[in-house]
Motif scaffolding. Structure first.
Motif, PDB file in Angstrom:
ATOM      1  N   SER A   1     -10.477   9.980   8.356  1.00 39.90           N
ATOM      2  CA  SER A   1     -11.099   9.558   6.926  1.00 39.90           C
ATOM      3  C   SER A   1     -11.955   8.659   6.785  1.00 39.90           C
ATOM      4  CB  SER A   1      -9.686   9.035   6.272  1.00 39.90           C
ATOM      5  OG  SER A   1      -9.003   8.056   6.782  1.00 39.90           O
ATOM      6  N   LEU A   2     -12.280   7.868   7.908  1.00 42.71           N
ATOM      7  CA  LEU A   2     -13.551   7.206   7.976  1.00 42.71           C
ATOM      8  C   LEU A   2     -14.508   7.821   7.861  1.00 42.71           C
ATOM      9  CD1 LEU A   2     -12.778   4.172  10.431  1.00 42.71           C
ATOM     10  CD2 LEU A   2     -13.298   4.049   7.873  1.00 42.71           C
TER      11      LEU A   2
ATOM     12  N   LEU B   1     -15.486   1.088   2.372  1.00 37.63           N
ATOM     13  CA  LEU B   1     -16.459   2.188   2.676  1.00 37.63           C
ATOM     14  C   LEU B   1     -16.670   3.050   1.697  1.00 37.63           C
ATOM     15  CD1 LEU B   1     -17.674   2.379   5.336  1.00 37.63           C
ATOM     16  CD2 LEU B   1     -16.034   4.134   5.889  1.00 37.63           C
ATOM     17  N   PHE B   2     -15.543   3.597   1.155  1.00 35.42           N
ATOM     18  CA  PHE B   2     -15.934   4.694   0.083  1.00 35.42           C
ATOM     19  C   PHE B   2     -16.071   4.006  -1.524  1.00 35.42           C
ATOM     20  CE2 PHE B   2     -14.132   7.031   3.421  1.00 35.42           C
ATOM     21  CZ  PHE B   2     -14.682   8.426   3.157  1.00 35.42           C
TER      22      PHE B   2
ATOM     23  N   ARG C   1      -7.349  13.154  -9.050  1.00 37.75           N
ATOM     24  CA  ARG C   1      -7.171  12.266  -7.939  1.00 37.75           C
ATOM     25  C   ARG C   1      -5.733  11.756  -7.683  1.00 37.75           C
ATOM     26  NH1 ARG C   1     -11.388   7.325  -7.940  1.00 37.75           N
ATOM     27  NH2 ARG C   1      -9.818   6.632  -9.849  1.00 37.75           N
TER      28      ARG C   1
ATOM     29  N   PHE D   1      -6.140   8.924   0.482  1.00 32.40           N
ATOM     30  CA  PHE D   1      -6.470   7.758   1.435  1.00 32.40           C
ATOM     31  C   PHE D   1      -5.318   6.933   1.524  1.00 32.40           C
ATOM     32  CE2 PHE D   1     -11.493   7.728   0.675  1.00 32.40           C
ATOM     33  CZ  PHE D   1     -11.505   8.999   1.620  1.00 32.40           C
ATOM     34  N   GLY D   2      -4.405   6.819   0.837  1.00 28.88           N
ATOM     35  CA  GLY D   2      -3.271   6.023   0.974  1.00 28.88           C
ATOM     36  C   GLY D   2      -2.455   6.553   1.995  1.00 28.88           C
TER      37      GLY D   2
ATOM     38  N   ILE E   1     -11.138   1.355   4.350  1.00 30.96           N
ATOM     39  CA  ILE E   1     -11.473   2.622   3.696  1.00 30.96           C
ATOM     40  C   ILE E   1     -11.919   2.381   2.201  1.00 30.96           C
ATOM     41  CG2 ILE E   1     -10.455   4.753   3.002  1.00 30.96           C
ATOM     42  CD1 ILE E   1      -9.547   5.157   5.737  1.00 30.96           C
TER      43      ILE E   1
ATOM     44  N   MET F   1      -9.446   2.797  -5.377  1.00 34.64           N
ATOM     45  CA  MET F   1      -9.147   2.866  -4.137  1.00 34.64           C
ATOM     46  C   MET F   1      -7.836   2.234  -3.739  1.00 34.64           C
ATOM     47  SD  MET F   1     -10.862   5.166  -2.787  1.00 34.64           S
ATOM     48  CE  MET F   1     -10.534   5.999  -4.265  1.00 34.64           C
TER      49      MET F   1
ATOM     50  N   SER G   1      -5.469   1.254  -5.713  1.00 36.53           N
ATOM     51  CA  SER G   1      -4.447   1.743  -6.458  1.00 36.53           C
ATOM     52  C   SER G   1      -3.914   3.239  -5.890  1.00 36.53           C
ATOM     53  CB  SER G   1      -4.522   1.767  -7.949  1.00 36.53           C
ATOM     54  OG  SER G   1      -5.373   2.988  -7.984  1.00 36.53           O
ATOM     55  N   VAL G   2      -4.746   3.740  -4.982  1.00 40.06           N
ATOM     56  CA  VAL G   2      -4.259   4.896  -4.264  1.00 40.06           C
ATOM     57  C   VAL G   2      -3.484   4.400  -3.084  1.00 40.06           C
ATOM     58  CG1 VAL G   2      -5.851   6.682  -5.284  1.00 40.06           C
ATOM     59  CG2 VAL G   2      -6.382   5.591  -2.948  1.00 40.06           C
ATOM     60  N   GLY G   3      -3.450   3.177  -2.482  1.00 40.75           N
ATOM     61  CA  GLY G   3      -3.101   2.710  -1.459  1.00 40.75           C
ATOM     62  C   GLY G   3      -3.963   2.704  -0.217  1.00 40.75           C
ATOM     63  N   ALA G   4      -5.157   2.860  -0.585  1.00 43.31           N
ATOM     64  CA  ALA G   4      -6.298   3.015   0.659  1.00 43.31           C
ATOM     65  C   ALA G   4      -6.108   1.626   1.392  1.00 43.31           C
ATOM     66  CB  ALA G   4      -7.501   3.416   0.079  1.00 43.31           C
ATOM     67  N   SER G   5      -6.327   1.555   2.594  1.00 49.87           N
ATOM     68  CA  SER G   5      -6.656   0.513   3.262  1.00 49.87           C
ATOM     69  C   SER G   5      -7.826  -0.363   3.233  1.00 49.87           C
ATOM     70  CB  SER G   5      -6.499   0.645   4.934  1.00 49.87           C
ATOM     71  OG  SER G   5      -7.660   1.280   5.313  1.00 49.87           O
TER      72      SER G   5
ATOM     73  N   THR H   1     -10.157  11.705  -2.380  1.00 47.40           N
ATOM     74  CA  THR H   1     -10.005  10.148  -1.824  1.00 47.40           C
ATOM     75  C   THR H   1      -8.631   9.817  -2.631  1.00 47.40           C
ATOM     76  OG1 THR H   1     -10.982   9.396  -4.223  1.00 47.40           O
ATOM     77  CG2 THR H   1     -12.380   9.299  -2.441  1.00 47.40           C
ATOM     78  N   GLY H   2      -7.795  10.704  -3.134  1.00 45.85           N
ATOM     79  CA  GLY H   2      -6.351  10.548  -3.612  1.00 45.85           C
ATOM     80  C   GLY H   2      -5.540  10.424  -2.459  1.00 45.85           C
TER      81      GLY H   2
ATOM     82  N   MET I   1      -2.702   6.080 -10.778  1.00 44.19           N
ATOM     83  CA  MET I   1      -3.142   5.175 -11.635  1.00 44.19           C
ATOM     84  C   MET I   1      -4.580   5.611 -12.191  1.00 44.19           C
ATOM     85  SD  MET I   1      -3.188   1.069 -11.706  1.00 44.19           S
ATOM     86  CE  MET I   1      -3.656   0.223 -13.265  1.00 44.19           C
TER      87      MET I   1
ATOM     88  N   ARG J   1       2.077   1.749  -3.533  1.00 46.18           N
ATOM     89  CA  ARG J   1       1.071   2.393  -4.303  1.00 46.18           C
ATOM     90  C   ARG J   1       0.875   3.774  -4.129  1.00 46.18           C
ATOM     91  NH1 ARG J   1      -2.573  -2.334  -2.893  1.00 46.18           N
ATOM     92  NH2 ARG J   1      -1.600  -3.938  -3.989  1.00 46.18           N
ATOM     93  N   THR J   2       1.125   4.228  -2.863  1.00 47.01           N
ATOM     94  CA  THR J   2       1.018   5.815  -2.611  1.00 47.01           C
ATOM     95  C   THR J   2       1.748   6.477  -3.721  1.00 47.01           C
ATOM     96  OG1 THR J   2       2.463   5.755  -1.004  1.00 47.01           O
ATOM     97  CG2 THR J   2      -0.034   5.415  -0.381  1.00 47.01           C
TER      98      THR J   2
ATOM     99  N   ARG K   1       0.749  -1.231   0.078  1.00 54.69           N
ATOM    100  CA  ARG K   1       0.019  -0.145   0.002  1.00 54.69           C
ATOM    101  C   ARG K   1       0.905   1.094   0.129  1.00 54.69           C
ATOM    102  NH1 ARG K   1      -3.123  -0.296   4.944  1.00 54.69           N
ATOM    103  NH2 ARG K   1      -3.217   1.883   4.452  1.00 54.69           N
TER     104      ARG K   1
ATOM    105  N   ARG L   1      -3.259   8.168   4.689  1.00 56.10           N
ATOM    106  CA  ARG L   1      -3.974   8.458   5.855  1.00 56.10           C
ATOM    107  C   ARG L   1      -4.793   7.299   6.086  1.00 56.10           C
ATOM    108  NH1 ARG L   1      -7.850  13.615   5.589  1.00 56.10           N
ATOM    109  NH2 ARG L   1      -8.968  12.460   7.211  1.00 56.10           N
ATOM    110  N   ASN L   2      -4.805   6.940   7.375  1.00 60.04           N
ATOM    111  CA  ASN L   2      -5.735   5.671   7.744  1.00 60.04           C
ATOM    112  C   ASN L   2      -6.167   5.914   9.289  1.00 60.04           C
ATOM    113  OD1 ASN L   2      -6.577   3.080   7.566  1.00 60.04           O
ATOM    114  ND2 ASN L   2      -4.864   2.205   7.949  1.00 60.04           N
ATOM    115  N   ASP L   3      -6.847   6.989   9.348  1.00 65.24           N
ATOM    116  CA  ASP L   3      -7.327   7.409  10.732  1.00 65.24           C
ATOM    117  C   ASP L   3      -8.944   7.318  10.852  1.00 65.24           C
ATOM    118  OD1 ASP L   3      -8.074   9.689   9.210  1.00 65.24           O
ATOM    119  OD2 ASP L   3      -5.985  10.388   9.987  1.00 65.24           O
TER     120      ASP L   3
ATOM    121  N   GLN M   1      -2.032  12.155  -4.964  1.00 65.37           N
ATOM    122  CA  GLN M   1      -1.100  11.399  -4.310  1.00 65.37           C
ATOM    123  C   GLN M   1       0.176  11.935  -4.233  1.00 65.37           C
ATOM    124  OE1 GLN M   1      -3.356   8.002  -6.648  1.00 65.37           O
ATOM    125  NE2 GLN M   1      -1.549   7.150  -5.397  1.00 65.37           N
TER     126      GLN M   1
END
Ligand SMILES: Nc1ncnc2c1ncn2[C@@H]1O[C@H](COP(=O)(O)OP(=O)(O)OP(=O)(O)O)[C@@H](O)[C@H]1O
Ligand SMILES: [Mg+2]
Lengths: 249, 252
Positions: free
Chosen positions: A119-120, B173-174, A164, A111-112, B170, B161, B163-167, A108-109, A89, A84-85, A81, A114-116, A168
């Protein structure tokens, strides 16, 4: 070889489960920052499979993928992950999130990175919003910032996807046939935009295309795949009629 | 002609036979309506409706609404995350997927009234066991319906999602919730409406609300009160249906 190689493929092969042939067979390549690479090949040649190996959406069955010198093929999901950030793509069908606005989609770009909990619930701070506004401005969509994405044209949707990816702050920009659903004029303008971004941010850009003319016009390097094998790697000027026939026959 | 294949004729024959057998088993016989005069006489006893009890019955109806709402809504709250585990494309492992699928089927296969009767033994009479029974059944139903929506969701946004590296969470959800939300809502409002009818039945076993009143009025031959109960129930169902379609409109 100079060491501004950013991505290196070492003898990668991909065989999908249940398939009787290689989607990619023994492919080795080095890609450098600053290159604008177009990948040609007819349907089923393995273009999507190759591009998905670069950002770890697909793990090759054999061989290694190196990003900035690190072998990512053995990475666990979390490290992948992180890789990928670094890579934006874009896709043929844009892959935007329906029912959200341009602004929300662009955000949403982030989201890689941050993971808190924030963002949820879709909370973004002033700085992130400012970055998003800049990205939307860069793709010339400012008047549409708060529109829902399904109300946009195909070309505009692809611009949202590009914005988007810009959020990143990527080092690599990947496109899997990003203009295949667009008319020639729009396709050309999307390529101009990609080229502009490429130069401004000093990226490695790699785009799969069907249209040879776009490749000739914009690429600094062209790759051609056939049945999972690399059959051409060179400057676009070196693409001969004969070669093109072999690619698409 | 190609329109009527032999397969279609066989299907029609089979269906006819099954219908006939079922009718025989159900003593299905329209001539029995000869005695419909009795029914009219019975129904005429419903009029005039007992206006005096209306305010009290409205309060009972509100109880029923609360039971149906709580039961279906808390069911949705639990079902939504479970659905992601019970959907093939978002489940972490085939084992979890299988286990949750079976668990949801189990919840769905037990009727509310059975849950209600079992819970009565522990919780005693009253609306609380009824609400729990509705919640449990709705977790099973909504969990399955939502997991099917998740499986049918467009893969494109999920790829983006990733590919942006999201968990994972997330991304789910999105990329998935905005896609399935309108359909989740319409399933939900349908289940709300069903829960109103269910809570009536649960009223018969002491769950409270307008259902229990209806049962009591019937048992004591107070048909003018029964008429009030039935009217209020119809109004409630129509209101929920109306509210559901309005809310859905604003969401789409
Ligand atoms: N998920 C999959 N499962 C099994 N086989 C697959 C899968 N994806 C691709 N393939 C096969 O791998 C080969 C390469 O496919 P790939 O999608 O990479 O080609 P492509 O060049 O992107 O084609 P297109 O121009 O149609 O997008 C094809 O033979 C295809 O059938
Ligand atoms: Mg492809």
């Amino acid at each position: 070889m100079e060491n501004n190689a950013i991505i290196e493929l070492q003898n990668i092969s991909v065989e999908y489960p249940g398939s009787d042939h290689f989607a990619i067979e023994d492919l080795s390549l080095t890609m450098e920052t600053g290159e604008f690479i177009c990948v040609l090949g007819k349907s089923g040649a393995g273009k999507s499979t190759m591009i998905r190996c670069l950002n770890g959406l697909q793990i090759p069955t054999e061989g290694h993928v190196l990003f900035e010198g690190n072998d990512i093929t053995a990475y666990k999901e979390n490290k992948l992950r992180e890789v990928r950030t670094n890579m934006g793509m874009i896709f043929q069908h844009f892959n935007l999130i329906p029912r959200l606005s341009v602004m929300q989609n662009v955000l949403t770009g982030t989201f890689g990175k941050r993971n808190d909990v924030l963002s949820l619930i879709g909370y973004f701070d002033q700085k992130e919003r400012e970055q998003a506004r800049k990205a939307i401005d860069a793709v010339e969509l400012s008047p549409h910032t708060n529109k829902r994405v399904e109300h946009l044209s195909g070309g505009q949707k692809q611009r949202v996807a590009i914005a988007r990816a810009l959020l990143q702050r990527p080092k690599v920009f990947l496109g899997d046939e990003p203009v295949a659903s667009l008319d020639p004029g729009t396709a050309n303008r999307i390529f101009q935009l990609l080229k502009r971004i490429h130069e401004k941010h000093q990226l490695l850009t790699l785009i799969n295309v069907h249209d040879v003319n776009l490749a000739k016009k914009y690429a600094t390097r062209v790759l051609a795949l056939k049945d999972g094998k690399l059959i051409f790697d060179g400057k676009p000027e070196r693409l001969t009629e004969e070669l093109l026939e072999t690619i698409y026959e | 002609m190609a329109w009527f294949k032999r397969r279609h004729i066989i299907t029609t024959l089979l269906l006819t036979i099954i219908v006939l057998i079922s009718m025989r088993a159900m003593e299905f016989d329209l001539t029995k309506f000869r005695d419909f005069r009795n029914m009219i006489e019975f129904l005429s006893g419903w009029y005039p409706i007992d206006t005096e009890i209306i305010p009290r019955m409205i309060m009972e109806s509100l109880d029923t609404m609360a039971m149906a709402f709580l039961g279906s809504f808390l069911g949705l709250v639990v079902a939504l995350p479970l659905a992601f585990v019970a959907a093939r494309n978002t489940s972490r492992s085939p084992f979890l997927y299988g286990t949750f699928r079976i668990g949801l089927s189990f919840l769905r296969s037990v009727p509310e009234i059975v849950f209600g009767l079992i819970l009565l033994t522990a919780l005693g009479l009253g609306p609380f066991p009824a609400v729990i029974a509705i919640i449990l059944h709705n977790i099973g139903v909504l969990g399955k319906l939502i997991s099917e929506l998740i499986e049918a969701a467009d893969i494109g946004p999920q790829e983006a999602m990733k590919s942006v590296g999201a968990s994972r969470w997330i991304a789910n959800l999105f990329a998935i919730i905005p896609q399935i939300w309108p359909n989740v809502l319409s399933h939900y409002f349908y289940r709300f409406e069903v829960a109103i009818r269910t809570s009536l039945i649960l009223g018969f076993i002491g769950g409270g609300g307008i259902g229990q009143q209806l049962f009591n009025h019937f048992k004591t031959f107070q048909y003018q009160a029964v008429a009030v109960d039935v009217l209020l129930i119809m109004i409630m169902v129509i209101l929920v249906d109306f509210a559901g379609s309005k809310i859905r409109e604003t969401v789409i």
